[in-house]
Design a protein around this motif. Structure first.
Motif, PDB file in Angstrom:
ATOM      1  N   VAL A  11      90.037  19.778  91.012  1.00 56.57           N
ATOM      2  CA  VAL A  11      91.296  20.384  91.848  1.00 56.57           C
ATOM      3  C   VAL A  11      91.881  21.558  89.878  1.00 56.57           C
ATOM      4  O   VAL A  11      92.218  21.222  89.099  1.00 56.57           O
ATOM      5  N   GLU A  12      92.297  22.939  90.646  1.00 55.88           N
ATOM      6  CA  GLU A  12      93.236  23.376  89.979  1.00 55.88           C
ATOM      7  C   GLU A  12      94.279  23.593  89.671  1.00 55.88           C
ATOM      8  O   GLU A  12      95.035  23.006  90.339  1.00 55.88           O
ATOM      9  N   LEU A  13      95.119  23.198  88.610  1.00 57.96           N
ATOM     10  CA  LEU A  13      96.868  22.703  87.999  1.00 57.96           C
ATOM     11  C   LEU A  13      97.174  23.876  87.508  1.00 57.96           C
ATOM     12  O   LEU A  13      98.294  24.270  88.041  1.00 57.96           O
ATOM     13  N   ARG A  14      96.588  24.185  86.513  1.00 56.17           N
ATOM     14  CA  ARG A  14      97.575  25.801  85.687  1.00 56.17           C
ATOM     15  C   ARG A  14      96.619  26.609  85.349  1.00 56.17           C
ATOM     16  O   ARG A  14      95.236  27.040  85.124  1.00 56.17           O
ATOM     17  N   GLU A  15      97.449  28.005  84.668  1.00 55.86           N
ATOM     18  CA  GLU A  15      96.696  28.664  83.976  1.00 55.86           C
ATOM     19  C   GLU A  15      97.878  28.726  82.422  1.00 55.86           C
ATOM     20  O   GLU A  15      98.452  28.452  82.479  1.00 55.86           O
ATOM     21  N   LEU A  16      96.836  29.353  81.444  1.00 53.72           N
ATOM     22  CA  LEU A  16      97.159  29.192  80.216  1.00 53.72           C
ATOM     23  C   LEU A  16      96.836  30.188  79.372  1.00 53.72           C
ATOM     24  O   LEU A  16      95.264  30.338  79.598  1.00 53.72           O
ATOM     25  N   ARG A  17      97.258  30.052  77.869  1.00 58.93           N
ATOM     26  CA  ARG A  17      96.805  31.274  77.193  1.00 58.93           C
ATOM     27  C   ARG A  17      96.617  30.372  75.742  1.00 58.93           C
ATOM     28  O   ARG A  17      96.997  29.610  75.488  1.00 58.93           O
ATOM     29  N   GLY A  24      95.432  31.617  72.224  1.00 59.95           N
ATOM     30  CA  GLY A  24      94.946  32.810  71.060  1.00 59.95           C
ATOM     31  C   GLY A  24      93.957  33.865  71.961  1.00 59.95           C
ATOM     32  O   GLY A  24      94.126  34.733  71.726  1.00 59.95           O
ATOM     33  N   GLY A  25      95.274  33.791  72.937  1.00 59.91           N
ATOM     34  CA  GLY A  25      95.299  35.519  73.251  1.00 59.91           C
ATOM     35  C   GLY A  25      94.402  35.424  74.704  1.00 59.91           C
ATOM     36  O   GLY A  25      94.952  35.898  75.317  1.00 59.91           O
ATOM     37  N   GLU A  26      93.144  34.526  74.978  1.00 60.55           N
ATOM     38  CA  GLU A  26      92.784  34.548  76.032  1.00 60.55           C
ATOM     39  C   GLU A  26      93.052  33.508  77.648  1.00 60.55           C
ATOM     40  O   GLU A  26      93.763  32.605  76.984  1.00 60.55           O
ATOM     41  N   LEU A  27      92.627  33.818  78.355  1.00 61.89           N
ATOM     42  CA  LEU A  27      93.140  33.066  79.819  1.00 61.89           C
ATOM     43  C   LEU A  27      92.138  32.143  80.057  1.00 61.89           C
ATOM     44  O   LEU A  27      91.226  31.902  79.711  1.00 61.89           O
ATOM     45  N   PHE A  28      92.499  30.662  79.882  1.00 62.28           N
ATOM     46  CA  PHE A  28      92.147  29.655  80.408  1.00 62.28           C
ATOM     47  C   PHE A  28      93.067  28.985  82.252  1.00 62.28           C
ATOM     48  O   PHE A  28      93.752  28.949  81.954  1.00 62.28           O
ATOM     49  N   LYS A  29      91.426  28.670  83.043  1.00 59.84           N
ATOM     50  CA  LYS A  29      92.186  27.661  83.675  1.00 59.84           C
ATOM     51  C   LYS A  29      92.248  25.754  83.546  1.00 59.84           C
ATOM     52  O   LYS A  29      91.086  25.308  82.529  1.00 59.84           O
ATOM     53  N   VAL A  30      92.790  25.368  84.262  1.00 60.11           N
ATOM     54  CA  VAL A  30      92.841  23.793  83.835  1.00 60.11           C
ATOM     55  C   VAL A  30      92.540  22.935  85.015  1.00 60.11           C
ATOM     56  O   VAL A  30      93.346  22.794  86.154  1.00 60.11           O
ATOM     57  N   PHE A  31      91.687  22.598  85.580  1.00 58.70           N
ATOM     58  CA  PHE A  31      91.220  21.383  86.304  1.00 58.70           C
ATOM     59  C   PHE A  31      91.706  19.856  85.864  1.00 58.70           C
ATOM     60  O   PHE A  31      91.156  19.593  85.354  1.00 58.70           O
ATOM     61  N   GLU A  32      92.193  19.295  87.797  1.00 57.30           N
ATOM     62  CA  GLU A  32      91.550  18.589  87.131  1.00 57.30           C
ATOM     63  C   GLU A  32      91.059  17.291  87.571  1.00 57.30           C
ATOM     64  O   GLU A  32      90.011  17.966  89.450  1.00 57.30           O
ATOM     65  N   LYS A  33      89.635  16.336  87.329  1.00 58.93           N
ATOM     66  CA  LYS A  33      88.731  15.831  88.092  1.00 58.93           C
ATOM     67  C   LYS A  33      89.265  14.777  88.851  1.00 58.93           C
ATOM     68  O   LYS A  33      89.641  13.650  88.322  1.00 58.93           O
ATOM     69  N   LYS A  34      89.366  14.512  90.407  1.00 62.27           N
ATOM     70  CA  LYS A  34      89.856  13.796  91.542  1.00 62.27           C
ATOM     71  C   LYS A  34      88.617  12.858  91.171  1.00 62.27           C
ATOM     72  O   LYS A  34      87.302  12.709  91.837  1.00 62.27           O
TER      73      LYS A  34
END
Length: 448
Positions: free
Chosen positions: A430-436, A438-448
């Motif tokens: 389940v996608e939770l949020r985005e964050l940066r 070092g200038g690069e974009l990451f996505k955060v997921f949780e394993k349900k």
């Protein structure tokens, strides 16, 4: 509720009378032997011959016998080329140092060293291609009475050493199922593979358990230790997998230069290697750590799954940012390159961190788990956090594989560049949020 409700319909138990027993033991004279029975018989015969090994010449000859016997078995069972390989090439090397000298022999077995046969009666249904692979490199030394249970694939790199009395255990009769009567219950047997990388060293009388699938480049298992998890590159471990020391200077030297066994044997001034390495490290470490604040947003996003007692896996790192940000817990690093290994180990060494492991065997997009085992009745196995950076020179690890070593409730942080063109993620992410970072974009997921 009836007790028969718990019985497995695919498991039968047959009573055999004492009068019938001898005849049931004898193999049928008309039936062809199962492939795994031929495999077990070959290893059993080699083990018998091993007890007769004496001097160095006999050690060399027995190494060639192992090679020939396994290759003949492979041909007999129509196995692909390379299913069994023992590299006995190369000449004996006489090393003279100071007032002494000693021999380094091509791959050889000292008296009593052996591959033990697996429990063939557990594996009658095995087809030929399911028989464990055995691949042994150059200048490998099997010390006196060292043993390998060849119930799973065995891969041993160049220059590795199993000291006298050391054991690699590849079959596990689990303790969490039904009571193990005679410890031979069929369904309790597992057979994980194991890889010993180049120059790995298993100390005298040490035991490597079934949940250890990897002993890293230059990795050392201390004398009389029992380990049951994987050993990182250029790390020395003691009893129960406790990390005792890192050797980043060796990681630097052997990663920087493609040294032959002969060249490695000519190096004795490791203090000089260490001094030169520390100069290289000092020159580059600041840039690899990144700017202050680079990981602030990351730390806030994952704070609930980091810290003391937590476990993180970092995949294909390009810097030390995530390793340093997660240092309060245990950090495992997996990559397909040795370039960053000495930096990770030196950073951990400088910060008196003994909770970091690195392995450089990422190939085929298979990630390690906490141990090679995946099932424990009363222990949660898996990582609290997996972080995947983007490597434009290598295929991106699929989301399905990135989430596999996570336990339920764990977080996955992945560079969005690795997600481009990927199929939709597994249903339990389940996608939770985005964050940066070092200038690069990451996505955060949780394993349900």
């Amino acid at each position: 509720m009836n007790k028969s409700d718990y019985f497995d319909p695919d498991t039968t138990v047959e009573r055999v009378s004492a009068e019938e027993f001898p005849g049931r033991l004898a193999p049928s004279a008309t039936s062809e032997p199962y492939p795994v029975v031929r495999y077990a018989a070959t290893l059993k015969e080699l083990r018998k011959q091993s007890s007769k090994i004496g001097n160095e010449q006999q050690q060399l000859e027995f190494g060639r016998l192992v090679k020939e016997s396994l290759e003949n078995l492979g041909a007999e069972l129509n196995l692909p080329d390379g299913h069994f390989s023992v590299d006995t090439s190369g000449d004996p090397l006489l090393v003279k140092e100071g007032a002494g000298q000693h021999w380094i022999l091509p791959t050889h077995f000292e008296g009593g060293a052996y591959f033990s046969a697996p429990h063939a009666d557990h594996q009658y249904a095995f087809e030929g291609h399911q028989i464990p692979r055995i691949n042994i490199g150059r200048y490998v030394r099997f010390g006196k009475s060292s043993g390998i249970n060849a119930g799973g694939d065995i891969t041993i790199g160049d220059g590795a050493w199993l000291s006298p009395g050391s054991l690699l255990l590849r079959q596990d009769h689990g303790a969490y199922g039904r009571p193990s009567i005679g410890s031979r219950t069929v369904s309790m047997t597992t057979q994980p593979s194991i890889t010993l990388r180049d120059y790995a060293w298993v100390g005298r009388d040490a035991m490597v358990g079934w949940n250890s699938d990897y002993i890293g480049l230059g990795g050392i298992v201390g004398i009389r230790s029992f380990i049951n998890s994987w050993v990182g590159d250029y790390s020395i471990v003691g009893d129960h997998d406790r990390i005792l020391q890192y050797q980043p200077f060796k990681a630097f030297l052997l990663g920087e230069y493609r040294l032959t066994v002969e060249e490695v044997l000519r190096i004795s001034d490791w203090a000089r290697v260490d001094q030169d390495w520390l100069k290289v490290y000092a020159k580059n470490v600041t840039a690899l750590l990144g700017a202050d604040g680079d990981t602030a947003e990351f730390g806030e996003a994952v704070r609930d799954v980091t810290g003391n007692g937590r476990k993180a896996l970092v995949v294909q790192p390009s810097s030390l940012r995530f390793v340093s940000a997660l240092a309060a817990g245990r950090v495992d690093v997996v990559t397909d390159s040795q370039a960053l290994t000495p930096y990770v180990l030196q950073w951990a060494n400088d910060h008196k961190n003994r909770r970091t492991r690195v392995r450089s065997d990422l190939a085929g997009l298979d990630l390690p788990v906490e141990t090679a085992g995946v099932l424990h009745y009363d222990k949660r196995v898996g990582y609290d956090l997996v972080v995947a950076e983007h490597d434009g020179h290598a295929p991106a690890v699929p989301l399905a594989e990135l989430q596999r070593p996570l336990h339920q409730g764990g977080l996955l942080v992945v560079d969005v560049r690795s997600l481009e063109g990927a199929a939709d993620g597994p249903d339990h992410l389940v996608e939770l949020r985005e964050l940066r970072v070092g200038g690069e974009l990451f996505k955060v997921f949780e394993k349900k």
